[in-house]
Design an enzyme around this catalytic site. Structure first.
Site, PDB file in Angstrom:
ATOM      1  N   ARG A  10       1.888  17.627   0.585  1.00 28.66           N
ATOM      2  CA  ARG A  10       0.811  16.867  -0.064  1.00 28.66           C
ATOM      3  C   ARG A  10       1.256  15.442  -0.351  1.00 28.66           C
ATOM      4  NH1 ARG A  10      -2.215  18.895  -5.302  1.00 28.66           N
ATOM      5  NH2 ARG A  10      -0.100  19.179  -6.081  1.00 28.66           N
ATOM      6  N   LYS A  48      -8.227  23.226  -5.047  1.00 28.67           N
ATOM      7  CA  LYS A  48      -9.268  22.957  -6.048  1.00 28.67           C
ATOM      8  C   LYS A  48      -9.729  21.507  -5.996  1.00 28.67           C
ATOM      9  CE  LYS A  48      -6.594  23.970  -9.533  1.00 28.67           C
ATOM     10  NZ  LYS A  48      -5.359  24.358  -8.831  1.00 28.67           N
ATOM     11  N   ARG A  67       3.926  13.937  -5.415  1.00 22.44           N
ATOM     12  CA  ARG A  67       3.846  14.065  -6.875  1.00 22.44           C
ATOM     13  C   ARG A  67       5.170  14.586  -7.436  1.00 22.44           C
ATOM     14  NH1 ARG A  67      -1.650  17.177  -8.338  1.00 22.44           N
ATOM     15  NH2 ARG A  67      -0.193  18.447  -9.545  1.00 22.44           N
ATOM     16  N   ARG A 124      -7.717  26.743 -18.120  1.00 22.42           N
ATOM     17  CA  ARG A 124      -6.517  27.274 -17.504  1.00 22.42           C
ATOM     18  C   ARG A 124      -5.875  28.351 -18.342  1.00 22.42           C
ATOM     19  NH1 ARG A 124      -4.807  22.917 -14.174  1.00 22.42           N
ATOM     20  NH2 ARG A 124      -2.905  23.396 -13.108  1.00 22.42           N
ATOM     21  N   ARG A 181       5.287  26.549 -11.637  1.00 22.07           N
ATOM     22  CA  ARG A 181       3.833  26.420 -11.832  1.00 22.07           C
ATOM     23  C   ARG A 181       3.111  27.679 -11.371  1.00 22.07           C
ATOM     24  NH1 ARG A 181       2.934  21.130  -8.623  1.00 22.07           N
ATOM     25  NH2 ARG A 181       0.713  21.522  -8.920  1.00 22.07           N
TER      26      ARG A 181
HETATM   27  P1  AP5 Z   1      -5.206  20.204  -3.590  1.00 25.71           P
HETATM   28  O1  AP5 Z   1      -6.665  20.134  -3.349  1.00 25.71           O
HETATM   29  O2  AP5 Z   1      -4.529  18.974  -4.082  1.00 25.71           O
HETATM   30  O3  AP5 Z   1      -4.876  21.477  -4.519  1.00 25.71           O
HETATM   31  P2  AP5 Z   1      -5.124  21.752  -6.047  1.00 25.71           P
HETATM   32  O4  AP5 Z   1      -5.612  23.138  -6.146  1.00 25.71           O
HETATM   33  O5  AP5 Z   1      -5.956  20.666  -6.658  1.00 25.71           O
HETATM   34  O6  AP5 Z   1      -3.619  21.705  -6.540  1.00 25.71           O
HETATM   35  P3  AP5 Z   1      -2.972  20.956  -7.775  1.00 25.71           P
HETATM   36  O7  AP5 Z   1      -1.490  20.911  -7.520  1.00 25.71           O
HETATM   37  O8  AP5 Z   1      -3.646  19.679  -8.081  1.00 25.71           O
HETATM   38  O9  AP5 Z   1      -3.250  21.980  -8.867  1.00 25.71           O
HETATM   39  P4  AP5 Z   1      -2.563  22.156 -10.155  1.00 25.71           P
HETATM   40  O10 AP5 Z   1      -3.537  23.025 -10.785  1.00 25.71           O
HETATM   41  O11 AP5 Z   1      -1.176  22.652 -10.134  1.00 25.71           O
HETATM   42  O12 AP5 Z   1      -2.373  20.657 -10.678  1.00 25.71           O
HETATM   43  P5  AP5 Z   1      -3.207  19.792 -11.731  1.00 25.71           P
HETATM   44  O13 AP5 Z   1      -3.187  18.404 -11.299  1.00 25.71           O
HETATM   45  O14 AP5 Z   1      -4.490  20.453 -12.025  1.00 25.71           O
HETATM   46  O15 AP5 Z   1      -4.516  20.724  -2.250  1.00 25.71           O
HETATM   47  C1  AP5 Z   1      -3.100  20.864  -2.145  1.00 25.71           C
HETATM   48  C2  AP5 Z   1      -2.618  20.370  -0.768  1.00 25.71           C
HETATM   49  O16 AP5 Z   1      -3.092  21.250   0.239  1.00 25.71           O
HETATM   50  C3  AP5 Z   1      -3.152  18.982  -0.387  1.00 25.71           C
HETATM   51  O17 AP5 Z   1      -2.164  18.295   0.323  1.00 25.71           O
HETATM   52  C4  AP5 Z   1      -4.373  19.284   0.501  1.00 25.71           C
HETATM   53  O18 AP5 Z   1      -4.608  18.251   1.439  1.00 25.71           O
HETATM   54  C5  AP5 Z   1      -3.959  20.585   1.164  1.00 25.71           C
HETATM   55  N1  AP5 Z   1      -5.082  21.494   1.404  1.00 25.71           N
HETATM   56  C6  AP5 Z   1      -6.164  21.703   0.589  1.00 25.71           C
HETATM   57  N2  AP5 Z   1      -6.987  22.627   1.118  1.00 25.71           N
HETATM   58  C7  AP5 Z   1      -6.402  23.034   2.278  1.00 25.71           C
HETATM   59  C8  AP5 Z   1      -6.762  23.992   3.293  1.00 25.71           C
HETATM   60  N3  AP5 Z   1      -7.901  24.712   3.193  1.00 25.71           N
HETATM   61  N4  AP5 Z   1      -5.921  24.151   4.337  1.00 25.71           N
HETATM   62  C9  AP5 Z   1      -4.773  23.407   4.439  1.00 25.71           C
HETATM   63  N5  AP5 Z   1      -4.389  22.496   3.518  1.00 25.71           N
HETATM   64  C10 AP5 Z   1      -5.186  22.306   2.460  1.00 25.71           C
HETATM   65  O19 AP5 Z   1      -2.265  19.963 -13.019  1.00 25.71           O
HETATM   66  C11 AP5 Z   1      -0.978  19.399 -13.046  1.00 25.71           C
HETATM   67  C12 AP5 Z   1      -0.331  19.709 -14.379  1.00 25.71           C
HETATM   68  O20 AP5 Z   1      -1.114  19.135 -15.453  1.00 25.71           O
HETATM   69  C13 AP5 Z   1      -0.221  21.195 -14.731  1.00 25.71           C
HETATM   70  O21 AP5 Z   1       0.933  21.770 -14.173  1.00 25.71           O
HETATM   71  C14 AP5 Z   1      -0.198  21.124 -16.251  1.00 25.71           C
HETATM   72  O22 AP5 Z   1       1.076  20.779 -16.720  1.00 25.71           O
HETATM   73  C15 AP5 Z   1      -1.146  19.989 -16.570  1.00 25.71           C
HETATM   74  N6  AP5 Z   1      -2.535  20.464 -16.784  1.00 25.71           N
HETATM   75  C16 AP5 Z   1      -3.640  20.150 -16.043  1.00 25.71           C
HETATM   76  N7  AP5 Z   1      -4.739  20.750 -16.518  1.00 25.71           N
HETATM   77  C17 AP5 Z   1      -4.339  21.474 -17.603  1.00 25.71           C
HETATM   78  C18 AP5 Z   1      -5.002  22.328 -18.535  1.00 25.71           C
HETATM   79  N8  AP5 Z   1      -6.326  22.572 -18.442  1.00 25.71           N
HETATM   80  N9  AP5 Z   1      -4.269  22.909 -19.512  1.00 25.71           N
HETATM   81  C19 AP5 Z   1      -2.949  22.673 -19.630  1.00 25.71           C
HETATM   82  N10 AP5 Z   1      -2.250  21.886 -18.786  1.00 25.71           N
HETATM   83  C20 AP5 Z   1      -2.945  21.279 -17.784  1.00 25.71           C
HETATM   84 MG    MG Z   2      -5.559  19.119  -8.069  1.00 19.61          MG
END
Ligand code: AP5
Ligand code: MG
Ligand code: ZN
Length: 213
Positions: free
Chosen positions: A127, A13, A160, A88, A171
Site C-alpha cells: 500500500r 474499507k 504508512r 471498532r 493490528r
Molecule cells: P485500504 O482500502 O487502504 O484498506 P483499509 O481497510 O482501509 O485498511 P486500513 O489499514 O486503512 O484499515 P485500518 O482499519 O487498520 O486503519 P485505519 O486508518 O482505519 O486497502 C489496503 C490496500 O489494499 C491498499 O493498498 C489498496 O489499494 C489495496 N486493496 C484494496 N482493495 C483491494 C482488492 N479488492 N484487491 C487487491 N488490493 C486491494 O486506522 C489506523 C489506526 O487508527 C488504528 O490502528 C487505530 O490505532 C486508530 N483508529 C482508527 N479508527 C479508530 C477507532 N474507531 N477506534 C480506535 N482507534 C482507531
Molecule cells: Mg483505511
C-alpha cells in the site's frame, strides 16, 4: 444513506468507502484519516492518537466517539455518510446507536469486507498513501501512472508507519479481539451485509452497489 464499513485492517474499507462516497454524494468519514490529519497538523489529539497507532493498538473510545458524533452532525452529513474504521469496539457501536436514537435515526447498513489474514500482510506492504490528499494505491493491485506520485494531486506517496509487518500482525490481533464482535452486533441489528473482499476492487464495488441499489 448511512453506511458503516467493517473489516480487518487492509480489507479495503477505505478503497470502497471512497468509491461509495463519490457515487452517492455523501461524505467519507474515516477515523484513521482524521487521526492522521491531526497528527500532521500537530494537534493534541494527533499526538495522543499516535502513541496508540504506532503500536497497532486502538485509540481509547473516549477520544473517538465524541469526535464521530460531532462529525456526523455537520451540515454535509444530513443526507448520510459512510463511516470507515468506526465503530471498532462494542462501546463505540453503542455510543453511535445511542447518539442516533436521540435523533430518531439508525444506521442503514453495515458492510463487512471479508479478507483472510493471509492476504492482508501482502496487501499492506504494497500500500502507498498520498501525503497530499490521502488517496490510497497499491504497487501491484492499484498502481499510479507514475511510480511514487499521486494520480489525483501530484503529491508524494509513502508507506504508512503502521504498515510494517510486525505492526500489521498486532493490528490483526486487535481486530479479532475487539472489532470482530461487531459482526455479531450488526447481524443482531439486522443490517449486516458481507462482501467477499478478495475479489478485485471493481468487483467488490459492483457487489456493494447492487446491494445498495
Ligand atoms: P485500504 O482500502 O487502504 O484498506 P483499509 O481497510 O482501509 O485498511 P486500513 O489499514 O486503512 O484499515 P485500518 O482499519 O487498520 O486503519 P485505519 O486508518 O482505519 O486497502 C489496503 C490496500 O489494499 C491498499 O493498498 C489498496 O489499494 C489495496 N486493496 C484494496 N482493495 C483491494 C482488492 N479488492 N484487491 C487487491 N488490493 C486491494 O486506522 C489506523 C489506526 O487508527 C488504528 O490502528 C487505530 O490505532 C486508530 N483508529 C482508527 N479508527 C479508530 C477507532 N474507531 N477506534 C480506535 N482507534 C482507531
Ligand atoms: Mg483505511
Ligand atoms: Zn494525492
Amino acid at each position: 444513506m448511512k453506511i458503516i464499513m467493517l473489516g480487518a485492517p487492509g480489507a479495503g474499507k477505505g478503497t470502497q468507502a471512497k468509491k461509495i462516497a463519490a457515487k452517492y454524494g455523501i461524505p467519507h468519514i474515516s477515523t484513521g484519516d482524521i487521526f492522521r490529519a491531526n497528527l500532521k497538523q500537530g494537534t493534541e489529539l494527533g499526538k495522543k492518537a499516535k502513541v496508540y497507532m504506532d503500536q497497532g493498538l486502538l485509540v481509547p473510545d473516549e477520544l473517538t466517539c465524541d469526535l464521530v458524533v460531532d462529525r456526523i452532525s455537520q451540515p454535509d452529513a444530513v443526507n448520510g455518510y459512510v463511516l470507515d474504521g468506526f465503530p471498532r469496539t462494542i462501546p463505540q457501536a453503542e455510543c453511535l446507536t445511542n447518539a442516533l436514537k436521540e435523533r430518531n435515526e439508525s444506521m442503514d447498513i453495515a458492510i463487512d469486507v471479508t479478507v483472510p489474514d493471509e492476504n492482508i500482510i501482502n496487501r499492506m506492504s504494497g500500500r502507498r498513501a498520498c501525503l497530499g490528499c490521502g488517496a490510497t494505491y497499491h504497487i501491484e493491485f492499484n498502481p499510479t501512472k507514475t511510480e511514487g506520485v499521486c494520480d489525483a494531486c501530484g503529491g508524494e506517496l509513502v508507506l504508512r508507519d503502521d504498515d510494517k509487518p510486525e505492526t500489521v500482525k498486532k493490528r490483526l490481533d486487535v481486530y479479532h479481539a475487539q472489532t470482530q464482535p461487531l459482526i455479531d452486533y450488526y447481524t443482531k441489528a439486522g443490517i449486516l451485509y458481507s462482501v467477499d473482499g478478495t475479489q478485485d476492487i471493481d468487483k467488490v464495488f459492483e457487489d456493494i452497489t447492487k446491494k445498495l441499489g
